[in-house]
Each structure stands twice: as structure tokens, then as C-alpha cells.
Write a protein that holds these residues in place. Structure first.
Motif, PDB file in Angstrom:
ATOM      1  N   LEU A   1      39.536  48.770  44.607  1.00 15.12           N
ATOM      2  CA  LEU A   1      40.934  48.613  45.005  1.00 15.12           C
ATOM      3  C   LEU A   1      41.084  49.121  46.432  1.00 15.12           C
ATOM      4  O   LEU A   1      40.661  50.246  46.737  1.00 15.12           O
ATOM      5  N   VAL A   2      41.633  48.296  47.316  1.00 19.31           N
ATOM      6  CA  VAL A   2      41.879  48.705  48.697  1.00 19.31           C
ATOM      7  C   VAL A   2      43.386  48.777  48.904  1.00 19.31           C
ATOM      8  O   VAL A   2      44.088  47.755  48.824  1.00 19.31           O
ATOM      9  N   VAL A   3      43.889  49.970  49.157  1.00 21.60           N
ATOM     10  CA  VAL A   3      45.318  50.184  49.337  1.00 21.60           C
ATOM     11  C   VAL A   3      45.622  50.249  50.834  1.00 21.60           C
ATOM     12  O   VAL A   3      45.166  51.158  51.525  1.00 21.60           O
ATOM     13  N   GLY A   4      46.367  49.262  51.318  1.00 21.21           N
ATOM     14  CA  GLY A   4      46.629  49.145  52.749  1.00 21.21           C
ATOM     15  C   GLY A   4      45.658  48.156  53.352  1.00 21.21           C
ATOM     16  O   GLY A   4      44.459  48.453  53.468  1.00 21.21           O
ATOM     17  N   SER A   5      46.153  46.955  53.707  1.00 23.88           N
ATOM     18  CA  SER A   5      45.261  45.886  54.173  1.00 23.88           C
ATOM     19  C   SER A   5      45.423  45.595  55.656  1.00 23.88           C
ATOM     20  O   SER A   5      45.289  44.456  56.101  1.00 23.88           O
ATOM     21  N   GLY A   6      45.741  46.654  56.434  1.00 22.49           N
ATOM     22  CA  GLY A   6      45.690  46.533  57.883  1.00 22.49           C
ATOM     23  C   GLY A   6      44.249  46.346  58.319  1.00 22.49           C
ATOM     24  O   GLY A   6      43.358  46.108  57.478  1.00 22.49           O
TER      25      GLY A   6
ATOM     26  N   VAL B   1      45.774  45.496  48.502  1.00 24.64           N
ATOM     27  CA  VAL B   1      47.200  45.784  48.345  1.00 24.64           C
ATOM     28  C   VAL B   1      47.844  45.972  49.711  1.00 24.64           C
ATOM     29  O   VAL B   1      47.272  46.619  50.598  1.00 24.64           O
ATOM     30  N   ASP B   2      49.028  45.407  49.891  1.00 25.64           N
ATOM     31  CA  ASP B   2      49.801  45.665  51.106  1.00 25.64           C
ATOM     32  C   ASP B   2      51.247  45.275  50.862  1.00 25.64           C
ATOM     33  O   ASP B   2      51.559  44.500  49.947  1.00 25.64           O
ATOM     34  N   LEU B   3      52.133  45.817  51.692  1.00 29.32           N
ATOM     35  CA  LEU B   3      53.553  45.474  51.587  1.00 29.32           C
ATOM     36  C   LEU B   3      53.849  44.092  52.160  1.00 29.32           C
ATOM     37  O   LEU B   3      54.846  43.468  51.783  1.00 29.32           O
ATOM     38  N   HIS B   4      52.991  43.625  53.084  1.00 25.49           N
ATOM     39  CA  HIS B   4      53.275  42.392  53.809  1.00 25.49           C
ATOM     40  C   HIS B   4      52.328  41.272  53.406  1.00 25.49           C
ATOM     41  O   HIS B   4      51.164  41.506  53.059  1.00 25.49           O
ATOM     42  N   ASP B   5      52.842  40.036  53.504  1.00 29.21           N
ATOM     43  CA  ASP B   5      52.067  38.878  53.103  1.00 29.21           C
ATOM     44  C   ASP B   5      50.892  38.609  54.038  1.00 29.21           C
ATOM     45  O   ASP B   5      49.789  38.281  53.586  1.00 29.21           O
ATOM     46  N   ARG B   6      51.106  38.746  55.371  1.00 32.07           N
ATOM     47  CA  ARG B   6      50.035  38.413  56.334  1.00 32.07           C
ATOM     48  C   ARG B   6      48.792  39.273  56.105  1.00 32.07           C
ATOM     49  O   ARG B   6      47.672  38.738  56.028  1.00 32.07           O
ATOM     50  N   PRO B   7      48.911  40.596  56.013  1.00 32.97           N
ATOM     51  CA  PRO B   7      47.701  41.390  55.748  1.00 32.97           C
ATOM     52  C   PRO B   7      47.029  41.029  54.423  1.00 32.97           C
ATOM     53  O   PRO B   7      45.801  41.067  54.321  1.00 32.97           O
TER      54      PRO B   7
ATOM     55  N   ALA C   1      48.850  50.207  39.570  1.00 30.33           N
ATOM     56  CA  ALA C   1      48.354  51.224  38.641  1.00 30.33           C
ATOM     57  C   ALA C   1      47.482  50.605  37.551  1.00 30.33           C
ATOM     58  O   ALA C   1      46.574  51.255  37.028  1.00 30.33           O
ATOM     59  N   ALA C   2      47.764  49.343  37.222  1.00 26.39           N
ATOM     60  CA  ALA C   2      47.023  48.682  36.144  1.00 26.39           C
ATOM     61  C   ALA C   2      45.659  48.159  36.579  1.00 26.39           C
ATOM     62  O   ALA C   2      44.886  47.686  35.732  1.00 26.39           O
ATOM     63  N   VAL C   3      45.315  48.273  37.864  1.00 28.50           N
ATOM     64  CA  VAL C   3      44.029  47.736  38.338  1.00 28.50           C
ATOM     65  C   VAL C   3      42.851  48.443  37.678  1.00 28.50           C
ATOM     66  O   VAL C   3      41.835  47.842  37.356  1.00 28.50           O
ATOM     67  N   ASP C   4      42.979  49.757  37.469  1.00 29.49           N
ATOM     68  CA  ASP C   4      41.928  50.514  36.778  1.00 29.49           C
ATOM     69  C   ASP C   4      40.597  50.385  37.520  1.00 29.49           C
ATOM     70  O   ASP C   4      39.572  50.010  36.957  1.00 29.49           O
ATOM     71  N   ALA C   5      40.623  50.733  38.815  1.00 28.99           N
ATOM     72  CA  ALA C   5      39.472  50.505  39.699  1.00 28.99           C
ATOM     73  C   ALA C   5      38.440  51.618  39.594  1.00 28.99           C
ATOM     74  O   ALA C   5      38.783  52.796  39.466  1.00 28.99           O
ATOM     75  N   ASP C   6      37.177  51.235  39.699  1.00 32.06           N
ATOM     76  CA  ASP C   6      36.102  52.230  39.763  1.00 32.06           C
ATOM     77  C   ASP C   6      36.163  53.006  41.071  1.00 32.06           C
ATOM     78  O   ASP C   6      35.905  54.214  41.110  1.00 32.06           O
ATOM     79  N   VAL C   7      36.484  52.291  42.147  1.00 29.18           N
ATOM     80  CA  VAL C   7      36.546  52.875  43.484  1.00 29.18           C
ATOM     81  C   VAL C   7      37.832  52.414  44.158  1.00 29.18           C
ATOM     82  O   VAL C   7      38.184  51.227  44.104  1.00 29.18           O
ATOM     83  N   VAL C   8      38.523  53.344  44.803  1.00 34.34           N
ATOM     84  CA  VAL C   8      39.719  53.007  45.577  1.00 34.34           C
ATOM     85  C   VAL C   8      39.503  53.458  47.015  1.00 34.34           C
ATOM     86  O   VAL C   8      39.094  54.602  47.264  1.00 34.34           O
ATOM     87  N   ILE C   9      39.772  52.556  47.949  1.00 30.58           N
ATOM     88  CA  ILE C   9      39.766  52.902  49.376  1.00 30.58           C
ATOM     89  C   ILE C   9      41.215  52.979  49.818  1.00 30.58           C
ATOM     90  O   ILE C   9      41.924  51.975  49.837  1.00 30.58           O
ATOM     91  N   GLU C  10      41.686  54.173  50.144  1.00 29.45           N
ATOM     92  CA  GLU C  10      43.068  54.359  50.563  1.00 29.45           C
ATOM     93  C   GLU C  10      43.131  54.316  52.081  1.00 29.45           C
ATOM     94  O   GLU C  10      42.677  55.233  52.758  1.00 29.45           O
ATOM     95  N   SER C  11      43.686  53.238  52.620  1.00 26.36           N
ATOM     96  CA  SER C  11      43.715  53.096  54.080  1.00 26.36           C
ATOM     97  C   SER C  11      45.121  52.922  54.628  1.00 26.36           C
ATOM     98  O   SER C  11      45.287  52.574  55.792  1.00 26.36           O
ATOM     99  N   SER C  12      46.140  53.174  53.812  1.00 25.10           N
ATOM    100  CA  SER C  12      47.518  53.033  54.304  1.00 25.10           C
ATOM    101  C   SER C  12      47.938  54.225  55.158  1.00 25.10           C
ATOM    102  O   SER C  12      48.755  54.098  56.061  1.00 25.10           O
ATOM    103  N   GLY C  13      47.404  55.401  54.834  1.00 20.80           N
ATOM    104  CA  GLY C  13      47.749  56.591  55.610  1.00 20.80           C
ATOM    105  C   GLY C  13      49.126  57.131  55.316  1.00 20.80           C
ATOM    106  O   GLY C  13      49.705  57.832  56.143  1.00 20.80           O
TER     107      GLY C  13
END
Length: 349
Positions: A183-188, A209-215, A237-249
Motif C-alpha cells: 500500500l502506497v499512501v500519497g502518490s506524489g 492512495v491519493d486525494l487527487h485523481d491525477r496522482p 483500512a481494508a487493504v490489509d497490506a503486508d507493507v505500507v509506504i507512507e509518503s504523504s508526509g
């Protein structure tokens, strides 16, 4: 008659003078030391730190105290090699590792120099005098910073070598991704590059995951198998990921990352939030025995990135959305600051 002295060389540079004060200026190219080369810059990528210096005159505690040339994500060609014979030869296309290291008495792991407080980074106001950046037509850099690009390497793709190395380092913090759900949170730009690196690393599923469609579209082109709107916190929350990369900051992204991780999973925190306390439900991390790992910059991963860019196994093309002439820096920075319309924005020198 005696010969007139040679006039100093000048070049165009992007200089931050303070909050809201970005200027395209003519600056003098200083004479190189024996261990330094002169590089003709082709492209420079605008980073979040560059945007902070432009908009706020500071990045966290690094506050502008004098005008400073911005930029640390650059590629170009060696115009004049180092006189001491170190580094690439004249005409060699190069990427730049923007860090230099100075001695320090502070303890840090010797095999992780990115954690040393003695690091200087191009285009950083962390110290005074500031470390000038490389957003200029010609720059003088230590030859040790230069990484020769394999023949045929696309310079636009190579302009992403530095941020891709940040993403590479972050993904490596999670260990083997083969067949795992990521799971990648923040797709900048960093998040999208993390998607590309995770895809290359053999992840079985990548949810961006991102708030905006373009990213989100960029992340899908970079290798995400599906995307989610960040506002749909229950779906994340339902993704249930083995690994999460949090890049939203930001703390909301970190909260989503913790909730989106499977029990016993790993959350890699690469997005840097503002200084100060962050309201996050750490209880989730404790009761699920999550492994929370920080990720800061990189070490020599840029060499692996360059090899992967050269052989085509790391696809970063979708991440670059705009290229502007350096003379249009104000417009370029404004576009780069709008995450709803842009990915990585490049300046062409």
C-alpha cells in the motif's frame, strides 16, 4: 600591451531570496578546485524542499539567511573535468548524488552515512553559509558527486535518479516484496516512484492512495494494480497490506498507513511531516505489532537506480508530467506546487 583579464563566466540560476521571492538571475560560475568539475546542467527536478524555500523561506528548521541557488535533482554533461583526474571525463553525461560528508563527533551507524549530521546537501539552508544548489546552466561540483550515465540513458528519465533513489531506499527498508501486497499512501512523485520500485521488486499487488485523481492515474501508469481515494478511509483500512509506504508526509496519511497495514506488517515512513507532535493512533501499531520504520534520503542506492533506468527495468516515465524552460521558473514552481495537476516538474536549462 598587457592582455585584459578574462571576464568571469556567468550562467542563469534559480535563486530563492526569501518567502515568496524566487528569482531567475545571472550568477558567476566560480573557479573549480582541483577535485571539482564543471557540469552543464540539462534538467533539474523541482522537489518539495525547493517549494518550501520558495513559499516559506524555510524547510523546517532550515531557514534562508541569504539568497541561495535551489535544486539538488539534476543531470547534465561534464563540461570541464576535475583537474586532479578524478571523476568522469569531458562530455560524459552524469547524474548527481547531492550529498557530501564532513567529520562529526555524533554517533551514527558507519554503514548508513545518510544518518550522519555531517551531511551537506545541495540547495540546503541547514547550515550557514548555505550549501548552494544546482539549478543553474553551469555548476561546479565535487567530482565525487558525479555518476556517469550508461550510453543511451535518457536524460529526462535520469533526472529522476535522485528522487527514485529516495523511493528505492524506502522500499528496501521493508525487505523482500516478492508476491507481497503493498500500500502506497500519497502518490506524489516519491509515492509514484515507490510504486515503480515496488513493481520492479516483484510486489504481488500495489494499491496507491491519493486525494487527487491525477496522482492516482500516474501511480497506475507507474505500476499500481489499483488506486483508492484517500478520503475513503475505510477502503484504505481494508487493504490489509503486508507493507505500507507512507509518503504523504501528514498525520492523516500516517494514520491511514497504520490502519491499512496487516497485523504484523511493516509501515515505512518516508513522507516528512511538519515539526512537532503528530496526532496518530499509535495503539493500532502496538496491538497489531506493526514495524514502523523511518526512511531518510539514501546512500549509494542511486547507483542501482541508474543501472535500472539504463536497462529499462525501472519505468519512471509516467512520473514526469511537465517540463519548463528555466526562464519560466515561476510558472514551473506554481505548477509543481499544485498536486492535483502535476507529478514531477522539470526545469530545462
Amino acid at each position: 600591451m598587457p592582455h585584459a583579464p578574462h571576464a568571469p563566466r556567468t550562467t542563469t540560476a534559480i535563486v530563492a531570496h526569501g518567502a515568496g521571492d524566487l528569482r531567475v538571475e545571472t550568477v558567476t560560475v566560480r573557479a573549480p578546485a582541483p577535485h571539482e568539475a564543471v557540469v552543464s546542467v540539462a534538467y533539474g527536478g523541482i522537489c518539495g524542499s525547493d517549494l518550501h524555500y520558495w513559499r516559506h523561506g524555510a524547510v523546517g528548521e532550515s531557514v534562508l539567511r541569504a539568497p541561495m541557488v535551489l535544486g539538488h535533482e539534476v543531470v547534465g554533461t561534464v563540461l570541464r573535468p576535475a583537474a586532479d583526474g578524478s571523476g568522469p571525463a569531458e562530455g560524459t553525461p552524469v547524474a548527481v548524488h547531492p550529498a557530501t560528508h564532513e567529520p562529526t563527533t555524533v554517533r551514527f551507524p558507519g554503514d548508513r552515512p545518510n544518518l550522519s549530521p555531517g551531511v551537506r546537501y545541495l540547495g540546503s539552508a541547514a547550515r550557514f553559509p548555505h550549501t548552494e544548489g544546482a539549478f543553474a546552466g553551469e555548476v561546479v561540483l565535487p567530482a565525487a558527486m558525479l555518476r556517469a550515465l550508461p550510453p543511451g540513458t535518457d536524460l529526462v528519465a535520469a533526472a529522476l535518479a535522485e528522487p527514485a533513489a529516495v523511493a528505492w531506499h524506502a522500499v528496501a527498508q521493508a525487505g523482500d516484496l516478492t508476491g507481497r501486497r503493498v500500500l502506497v499512501v500519497g502518490s506524489g512523485p516519491i509515492g509514484a516512484l515507490a510504486v515503480a520500485v515496488a513493481a520492479r521488486a516483484g510486489a504481488g499487488e500495489i494499491v496507491a492512495v491519493d486525494l487527487h485523481d491525477r496522482p492516482r492515474r500516474i501511480a497506475a501508469e507507474a505500476g499500481a494494480t489499483r488506486t483508492l481515494d484517500a478520503a475513503d478511509t475505510e477502503a484504505v483500512a481494508a487493504v490489509d497490506a503486508d507493507v505500507v509506504i507512507e509518503s504523504s508526509g501528514n498525520h492523516r496519511g500516517l494514520a491511514s498507513a497504520i490502519r491499512g497495514a496487516t497485523r504484523g506488517g511493516t509501515v515505512v515512513m518516508v513522507g516528512l511531516p511538519p515539526l512537532g507532535d503528530q496526532p496518530v493512533q499509535v495503539a493500532y501499531a502496538i496491538t497489531r505489532e506493526l514495524r514502523l520504520v523511518g526512511s531518510f534520503r539514501f546512500n549509494d542506492e542511486i547507483d542501482e537506480v541508474i543501472a535500472a533506468l539504463a536497462d529499462g527495468s525501472l519505468a519512471v516515465g509516467p512520473v514526469v508530467t511537465h517540463t519548463f524552460p528555466a526562464a519560466e521558473a515561476h510558472r514551473a514552481f506554481a505548477v509543481a506546487a499544485d498536486a492535483s495537476v502535476s507529478g514531477k516538474v522539470l526545469l530545462a536549462f
